[in-house]
Write a protein that holds these residues in place. Structure first.
Motif, PDB file in Angstrom:
ATOM      1  N   ARG A 291       0.829  -1.213   0.000  1.00 22.27           N
ATOM      2  CA  ARG A 291       0.000   0.000   0.000  1.00 22.27           C
ATOM      3  C   ARG A 291       0.858   1.256   0.000  1.00 22.27           C
ATOM      4  NH1 ARG A 291      -3.331  -3.100   3.452  1.00 22.27           N
ATOM      5  NH2 ARG A 291      -2.409  -2.189   5.333  1.00 22.27           N
ATOM      6  N   ALA A 292       1.902   1.262   0.816  1.00 19.14           N
ATOM      7  CA  ALA A 292       2.780   2.436   0.857  1.00 19.14           C
ATOM      8  C   ALA A 292       3.460   2.647  -0.489  1.00 19.14           C
ATOM      9  CB  ALA A 292       3.819   2.270   1.960  1.00 19.14           C
ATOM     10  N   LEU A 293       3.914   1.570  -1.099  1.00 19.61           N
ATOM     11  CA  LEU A 293       4.602   1.702  -2.390  1.00 19.61           C
ATOM     12  C   LEU A 293       3.693   2.293  -3.454  1.00 19.61           C
ATOM     13  CD1 LEU A 293       6.658  -1.612  -2.343  1.00 19.61           C
ATOM     14  CD2 LEU A 293       7.623   0.703  -2.560  1.00 19.61           C
ATOM     15  N   THR A 294       2.430   1.924  -3.454  1.00 22.06           N
ATOM     16  CA  THR A 294       1.519   2.492  -4.463  1.00 22.06           C
ATOM     17  C   THR A 294       1.387   4.001  -4.322  1.00 22.06           C
ATOM     18  OG1 THR A 294      -0.468   2.154  -3.108  1.00 22.06           O
ATOM     19  CG2 THR A 294       0.178   0.360  -4.601  1.00 22.06           C
ATOM     20  N   GLU A 295       1.662   4.513  -3.135  1.00 22.28           N
ATOM     21  CA  GLU A 295       1.538   5.953  -2.901  1.00 22.28           C
ATOM     22  C   GLU A 295       2.827   6.728  -3.156  1.00 22.28           C
ATOM     23  OE1 GLU A 295      -0.712   7.171   0.630  1.00 22.28           O
ATOM     24  OE2 GLU A 295      -1.166   5.047   0.974  1.00 22.28           O
ATOM     25  N   VAL A 296       3.958   6.035  -3.252  1.00 23.74           N
ATOM     26  CA  VAL A 296       5.231   6.761  -3.384  1.00 23.74           C
ATOM     27  C   VAL A 296       5.939   6.512  -4.715  1.00 23.74           C
ATOM     28  CG1 VAL A 296       5.586   6.814  -0.897  1.00 23.74           C
ATOM     29  CG2 VAL A 296       6.620   4.969  -2.231  1.00 23.74           C
ATOM     30  N   ILE A 297       5.602   5.428  -5.396  1.00 24.26           N
ATOM     31  CA  ILE A 297       6.241   5.157  -6.685  1.00 24.26           C
ATOM     32  C   ILE A 297       5.959   6.300  -7.653  1.00 24.26           C
ATOM     33  CG2 ILE A 297       6.054   3.694  -8.744  1.00 24.26           C
ATOM     34  CD1 ILE A 297       5.683   1.323  -6.844  1.00 24.26           C
ATOM     35  N   GLY A 298       7.012   6.713  -8.380  1.00 27.10           N
ATOM     36  CA  GLY A 298       6.859   7.786  -9.353  1.00 27.10           C
ATOM     37  C   GLY A 298       7.377   7.371 -10.717  1.00 27.10           C
ATOM     38  N   ASN A 299       7.439   8.314 -11.620  1.00 29.78           N
ATOM     39  CA  ASN A 299       7.884   8.034 -12.984  1.00 29.78           C
ATOM     40  C   ASN A 299       9.336   7.573 -13.043  1.00 29.78           C
ATOM     41  OD1 ASN A 299       5.382   8.732 -14.063  1.00 29.78           O
ATOM     42  ND2 ASN A 299       5.943  10.903 -14.240  1.00 29.78           N
ATOM     43  N   LYS A 300      10.127   7.970 -12.032  1.00 28.24           N
ATOM     44  CA  LYS A 300      11.545   7.589 -12.030  1.00 28.24           C
ATOM     45  C   LYS A 300      11.782   6.185 -11.470  1.00 28.24           C
ATOM     46  CE  LYS A 300      14.299  10.443 -10.065  1.00 28.24           C
ATOM     47  NZ  LYS A 300      14.769  11.347  -8.981  1.00 28.24           N
ATOM     48  N   THR A 301      10.826   5.653 -10.723  1.00 29.34           N
ATOM     49  CA  THR A 301      11.045   4.404  -9.993  1.00 29.34           C
ATOM     50  C   THR A 301      11.238   3.230 -10.953  1.00 29.34           C
ATOM     51  OG1 THR A 301       9.639   5.232  -8.209  1.00 29.34           O
ATOM     52  CG2 THR A 301      10.163   2.881  -8.205  1.00 29.34           C
ATOM     53  N   ARG A 302      12.340   2.534 -10.765  1.00 24.54           N
ATOM     54  CA  ARG A 302      12.650   1.397 -11.635  1.00 24.54           C
ATOM     55  C   ARG A 302      12.879   0.091 -10.873  1.00 24.54           C
ATOM     56  NH1 ARG A 302      10.495   4.065 -14.462  1.00 24.54           N
ATOM     57  NH2 ARG A 302      11.129   5.100 -16.391  1.00 24.54           N
ATOM     58  N   ARG A 303      13.270   0.163  -9.606  1.00 19.73           N
ATOM     59  CA  ARG A 303      13.596  -1.072  -8.878  1.00 19.73           C
ATOM     60  C   ARG A 303      13.065  -0.994  -7.447  1.00 19.73           C
ATOM     61  NH1 ARG A 303      17.255  -4.033 -11.745  1.00 19.73           N
ATOM     62  NH2 ARG A 303      17.968  -5.280  -9.988  1.00 19.73           N
ATOM     63  N   ILE A 304      12.461  -2.094  -7.020  1.00 18.78           N
ATOM     64  CA  ILE A 304      12.001  -2.233  -5.644  1.00 18.78           C
ATOM     65  C   ILE A 304      12.588  -3.523  -5.091  1.00 18.78           C
ATOM     66  CG2 ILE A 304      10.021  -2.544  -4.113  1.00 18.78           C
ATOM     67  CD1 ILE A 304       8.359  -1.024  -6.242  1.00 18.78           C
ATOM     68  N   TYR A 305      13.384  -3.386  -4.042  1.00 21.01           N
ATOM     69  CA  TYR A 305      13.971  -4.536  -3.360  1.00 21.01           C
ATOM     70  C   TYR A 305      13.099  -4.846  -2.150  1.00 21.01           C
ATOM     71  CZ  TYR A 305      18.196  -3.603  -6.109  1.00 21.01           C
ATOM     72  OH  TYR A 305      19.091  -3.397  -7.134  1.00 21.01           O
ATOM     73  N   LEU A 306      12.546  -6.045  -2.108  1.00 19.22           N
ATOM     74  CA  LEU A 306      11.711  -6.458  -0.979  1.00 19.22           C
ATOM     75  C   LEU A 306      12.625  -6.962   0.124  1.00 19.22           C
ATOM     76  CD1 LEU A 306       8.865  -8.232  -2.960  1.00 19.22           C
ATOM     77  CD2 LEU A 306       8.926  -5.884  -2.082  1.00 19.22           C
ATOM     78  N   ALA A 307      12.617  -6.278   1.267  1.00 13.07           N
ATOM     79  CA  ALA A 307      13.685  -6.434   2.250  1.00 13.07           C
ATOM     80  C   ALA A 307      13.155  -6.808   3.626  1.00 13.07           C
ATOM     81  CB  ALA A 307      14.490  -5.142   2.334  1.00 13.07           C
ATOM     82  N   HIS A 308      14.100  -7.290   4.460  1.00 15.67           N
ATOM     83  CA  HIS A 308      13.860  -7.601   5.864  1.00 15.67           C
ATOM     84  C   HIS A 308      12.723  -8.598   6.037  1.00 15.67           C
ATOM     85  CE1 HIS A 308      14.043  -7.066  10.191  1.00 15.67           C
ATOM     86  NE2 HIS A 308      15.060  -6.233  10.034  1.00 15.67           N
ATOM     87  N   LEU A 309      12.665  -9.615   5.182  1.00 16.91           N
ATOM     88  CA  LEU A 309      11.652 -10.652   5.305  1.00 16.91           C
ATOM     89  C   LEU A 309      11.919 -11.504   6.539  1.00 16.91           C
ATOM     90  CD1 LEU A 309      11.314  -9.815   2.273  1.00 16.91           C
ATOM     91  CD2 LEU A 309      10.713 -12.205   1.832  1.00 16.91           C
ATOM     92  N   SER A 310      10.871 -11.777   7.285  1.00 16.37           N
ATOM     93  CA  SER A 310      10.978 -12.646   8.448  1.00 16.37           C
ATOM     94  C   SER A 310      11.283 -14.068   8.005  1.00 16.37           C
ATOM     95  CB  SER A 310       9.672 -12.617   9.241  1.00 16.37           C
ATOM     96  OG  SER A 310       9.645 -13.654  10.200  1.00 16.37           O
TER      97      SER A 310
END
Length: 264
Positions: free
Chosen positions: A201-220
């Motif tokens: 949900r947070a990512l949908t609100e902050v991703i912009g035209n420049k965003t190219r990579r999302i690293y999914l981090a700190h997985l339990s």
């Protein structure tokens, strides 16, 4: 110059991010043993003795476990805010005064042409903070270990070129799992960790035209799986019209294996 980055390790057992731009080589956190940190850097063909500074987010052991050994062995400068220095001093051992530097929350510090901006988060540590790394018009955001993503933080981190974003747990796995209720409450609370769905949900609100990579981090290790995190976040991003592997990439991270050194 071109920024390059690798998530050396990420998860409940240890975390570290490597950033370089040709003139500076930085670590953010050093949450694995000194020996393992050397091995992780070797995975991306980098040497521990070339690290110019280590920046600390907070004092929890999965972020500072190898800090003292690494800093003493390689004479690496360490930056943290005042409360974090106080909170981690017993666990990291003595570090020479000429290697200890203050980097307060909600300030900016330059390392050559890399500009590092710290910001406070809600987490159960002394004074936890995370970072945005700027160079020219590029921006990398590191955001893990927080109970919720505030509107203020969303405004600050919007339209980053890359996000290293917490996707700590699947809520159903956590609730059905073996953790005591008190630990589950801590994780789910406002000073705990965000879930796959909250991350999405947070990512949908902050991703912009420049965003190219999302690293999914700190997985339990106990309450999540890479496939589940990627599915949860991916479906949410696709629901707002983003095409994965075309508009942007979702990248797994691992507690034992560094991600490829990638230009941002």
């Amino acid at each position: 110059m071109t920024m390059q980055m690798s998530v050396l390790a990420s998860g409940s057992t240890g975390n570290s991010l490597y950033i370089e731009n040709g003139e500076r080589h930085l670590l953010i956190d050093c949450g694995l043993s000194g020996k393992k940190m050397v091995e992780l850097l070797a995975q991306i063909n980098r040497k521990a003795e070339d690290i110019d500074a280590i920046l600390v987010t907070h004092e929890h052991s999965d972020h500072v476990k190898g800090l003292g050994v690494f800093a003493r062995r390689f004479h690496t400068p360490v930056y943290a805010n005042t409360k974090t220095w106080q909170a981690m001093s017993a666990s990291i051992g003595e570090i020479p005064n000429d290697q200890k530097f203050e980097f307060q929350a909600n300030t900016i510090k330059d390392f050559g042409s890399l500009s590092i901006e710290s910001f406070s988060v809600s987490h159960d540590a002394a004074d936890p903070m995370f970072y945005m790394i700027h160079e020219d018009d590029k921006k990398i955001t590191l955001l893990t270990d927080l109970g919720y993503v505030s509107e203020h933080i969303k405004g600050m981190i919007s339209d980053s070129d890359a996000y290293i974003m917490e996707a700590n747990h699947d809520t159903e796995m956590l609730m059905m799992g073996r953790y005591p209720w008190s630990v589950k409450q801590r994780i789910l609370g406002d000073t705990g960790h965000i879930s796959n769905d909250e991350s999405a949900r947070a990512l949908t609100e902050v991703i912009g035209n420049k965003t190219r990579r999302i690293y999914l981090a700190h997985l339990s290790r106990d309450n999540n799986m890479k496939e589940l995190a990627r599915l949860s976040v991916g479906q949410k991003l696709e629901s707002i019209g983003l095409r994965l592997d075309h508009d942007l990439s979702l990248v797994d991270t691992d507690p034992e294996q560094a991600t490829c050194l990638t230009a941002i």
